[in-house]
Scaffold this motif. Structure first.
Motif, PDB file in Angstrom:
ATOM      1  N   GLY A 182      12.004   2.396  19.008  1.00 30.03           N
ATOM      2  CA  GLY A 182      12.044   1.307  19.125  1.00 30.03           C
ATOM      3  C   GLY A 182      13.398   0.900  19.099  1.00 30.03           C
ATOM      4  N   GLU A 183      13.942   1.998  19.413  1.00 27.91           N
ATOM      5  CA  GLU A 183      15.763   1.812  19.169  1.00 27.91           C
ATOM      6  C   GLU A 183      15.817   0.441  20.588  1.00 27.91           C
ATOM      7  N   PHE A 184      16.115  -0.687  21.261  1.00 30.65           N
ATOM      8  CA  PHE A 184      16.159  -0.685  22.656  1.00 30.65           C
ATOM      9  C   PHE A 184      17.395  -1.605  22.881  1.00 30.65           C
ATOM     10  N   ALA A 185      17.303  -1.891  23.979  1.00 24.72           N
ATOM     11  CA  ALA A 185      18.752  -2.458  24.938  1.00 24.72           C
ATOM     12  C   ALA A 185      18.895  -3.452  26.016  1.00 24.72           C
ATOM     13  N   GLU A 186      19.253  -4.375  25.834  1.00 20.42           N
ATOM     14  CA  GLU A 186      18.954  -5.532  26.740  1.00 20.42           C
ATOM     15  C   GLU A 186      20.155  -6.163  27.771  1.00 20.42           C
ATOM     16  N   PHE A 187      19.061  -5.609  28.803  1.00 17.11           N
ATOM     17  CA  PHE A 187      20.167  -6.342  30.025  1.00 17.11           C
ATOM     18  C   PHE A 187      19.542  -7.238  31.440  1.00 17.11           C
ATOM     19  N   THR A 188      20.430  -8.223  31.732  1.00 16.03           N
ATOM     20  CA  THR A 188      19.979  -9.218  32.569  1.00 16.03           C
ATOM     21  C   THR A 188      20.085  -8.435  34.207  1.00 16.03           C
ATOM     22  N   MET A 189      19.418  -9.133  34.561  1.00 12.72           N
ATOM     23  CA  MET A 189      19.028  -8.261  35.793  1.00 12.72           C
ATOM     24  C   MET A 189      20.410  -8.095  36.840  1.00 12.72           C
ATOM     25  N   ARG A 190      20.758  -9.071  36.797  1.00 10.94           N
ATOM     26  CA  ARG A 190      22.013  -8.672  37.611  1.00 10.94           C
ATOM     27  C   ARG A 190      23.311  -7.341  37.002  1.00 10.94           C
ATOM     28  N   GLU A 191      22.914  -7.529  35.865  1.00  9.87           N
ATOM     29  CA  GLU A 191      23.809  -5.984  35.178  1.00  9.87           C
ATOM     30  C   GLU A 191      23.176  -4.900  36.217  1.00  9.87           C
ATOM     31  N   LEU A 192      22.193  -5.068  36.075  1.00  5.35           N
ATOM     32  CA  LEU A 192      21.668  -3.691  35.943  1.00  5.35           C
ATOM     33  C   LEU A 192      21.200  -3.585  37.787  1.00  5.35           C
ATOM     34  N   LEU A 193      21.500  -4.371  38.279  1.00  5.26           N
ATOM     35  CA  LEU A 193      21.439  -4.841  39.615  1.00  5.26           C
ATOM     36  C   LEU A 193      22.210  -5.583  40.807  1.00  5.26           C
ATOM     37  N   PRO A 194      23.581  -5.515  40.582  1.00  4.05           N
ATOM     38  CA  PRO A 194      24.872  -6.638  41.411  1.00  4.05           C
ATOM     39  C   PRO A 194      24.800  -6.311  42.841  1.00  4.05           C
ATOM     40  N   GLY A 195      24.677  -7.529  43.061  1.00  5.65           N
ATOM     41  CA  GLY A 195      24.691  -7.740  44.250  1.00  5.65           C
ATOM     42  C   GLY A 195      23.539  -7.053  44.993  1.00  5.65           C
ATOM     43  N   ALA A 196      22.746  -7.322  44.731  1.00 10.12           N
ATOM     44  CA  ALA A 196      21.002  -7.152  44.870  1.00 10.12           C
ATOM     45  C   ALA A 196      20.749  -7.925  46.277  1.00 10.12           C
ATOM     46  N   PHE A 197      20.241  -6.761  47.013  1.00 13.71           N
ATOM     47  CA  PHE A 197      19.550  -6.989  48.361  1.00 13.71           C
ATOM     48  C   PHE A 197      18.193  -8.108  48.271  1.00 13.71           C
ATOM     49  N   ASP A 198      18.773  -9.569  48.060  1.00  9.52           N
ATOM     50  CA  ASP A 198      17.357 -10.103  49.083  1.00  9.52           C
ATOM     51  C   ASP A 198      16.877 -11.110  50.267  1.00  9.52           C
ATOM     52  N   ARG A 199      16.645 -12.004  49.821  1.00  9.81           N
ATOM     53  CA  ARG A 199      16.051 -13.153  50.948  1.00  9.81           C
ATOM     54  C   ARG A 199      17.269 -13.085  52.634  1.00  9.81           C
ATOM     55  N   ASP A 200      18.371 -13.898  50.788  1.00 12.99           N
ATOM     56  CA  ASP A 200      19.401 -14.108  51.907  1.00 12.99           C
ATOM     57  C   ASP A 200      19.715 -12.942  52.812  1.00 12.99           C
ATOM     58  N   GLY A 201      19.884 -12.187  52.372  1.00 11.95           N
ATOM     59  CA  GLY A 201      20.862 -11.161  53.434  1.00 11.95           C
ATOM     60  C   GLY A 201      19.733 -10.214  54.381  1.00 11.95           C
ATOM     61  N   LEU A 202      18.454 -11.420  54.440  1.00  7.42           N
ATOM     62  CA  LEU A 202      18.038 -11.492  55.856  1.00  7.42           C
ATOM     63  C   LEU A 202      18.588 -12.552  56.910  1.00  7.42           C
ATOM     64  N   GLU A 203      19.272 -13.003  56.285  1.00  7.98           N
ATOM     65  CA  GLU A 203      19.366 -14.433  57.092  1.00  7.98           C
ATOM     66  C   GLU A 203      20.713 -14.032  57.890  1.00  7.98           C
ATOM     67  N   GLY A 204      20.945 -14.216  59.384  1.00  7.66           N
ATOM     68  CA  GLY A 204      21.614 -14.797  60.407  1.00  7.66           C
ATOM     69  C   GLY A 204      21.894 -12.831  61.221  1.00  7.66           C
ATOM     70  N   THR A 205      20.455 -12.695  60.865  1.00 14.60           N
ATOM     71  CA  THR A 205      20.683 -12.042  62.440  1.00 14.60           C
ATOM     72  C   THR A 205      20.962 -12.106  63.276  1.00 14.60           C
ATOM     73  N   GLU A 206      20.654 -11.452  64.603  1.00 14.17           N
ATOM     74  CA  GLU A 206      20.727 -11.555  66.088  1.00 14.17           C
ATOM     75  C   GLU A 206      19.312 -11.536  66.689  1.00 14.17           C
TER      76      GLU A 206
END
Ligand code: THU
Length: 154
Positions: free
Chosen positions: A128-152
């Motif tokens: 029952g010991e716990f630790a809390e994180f934000t997703m940005r802490e766990l995965l900084p610079g995540a690849f997301d849909r914005d990463g799909l922009e700008g392809t030729e």
């Protein structure tokens, strides 16, 4: 870190997540963990998502004799969340039979981040010991849909 089961929720979590909700999510994740299909690793994991529609959606790891086809608990919870049209996940609770709070694997983080880059992730150990994180802490610079922009075009 905290000891949710014995002394209630303390610290940062208490500001926005009630002890009742945290306990509700932990119980749901433990129930899901009890249904884990993990005969190869013997490492059962449970997850519970709380959504903006006040729904609790759970998942567990589902392994396969072809090991690489294993699905993690976070992934199966997200899949259910989508299929059940349960809304946007706001909080994810993950539980493992571990001495220390179990943090999601890399692919689980990516799958969670797809649906809320500001997700709050609360990781529990078996005691029952716990630790809390934000997703940005766990995965900084995540690849997301914005990463799909700008392809030729090909
Ligand atoms: N596992 C999860 O389900 N979630 C995690 O966050 C960590 C690992 C599973 C995958 C596999 O079935 C077992 O735990 C051992 O890696």
């Amino acid at each position: 870190m905290g000891e949710a089961s014995r002394q209630g929720v303390t610290g940062r979590v208490a500001n926005t997540i009630s002890p009742d909700l945290l306990e509700r999510l932990r119980s749901a994740a433990l129930e899901a963990q009890s249904r884990s299909y993990s005969p190869y690793s013997n490492f059962p994991v449970g997850a519970a998502l709380w959504t903006d529609r006040d729904r609790v959606v759970t998942g567990c790891n589902v392994e396969n004799a072809s090991y690489g086809l294993t699905r993690c608990a976070e992934q199966t919870a997200i899949q259910r969340c989508v299929v059940e049209d349960a809304g946007k996940p706001l909080v994810a609770v993950v539980v493992g039979n571990t001495d220390r709070p179990l943090t999601p694997c890399g692919s689980g983080r990516q799958i969670l981040a797809e649906f809320n880059p500001d997700l709050r992730v609360i990781c529990f150990s078996r005691t029952g010991e716990f630790a809390e994180f934000t997703m940005r802490e766990l995965l900084p610079g995540a690849f997301d849909r914005d990463g799909l922009e700008g392809t030729e075009p090909q």
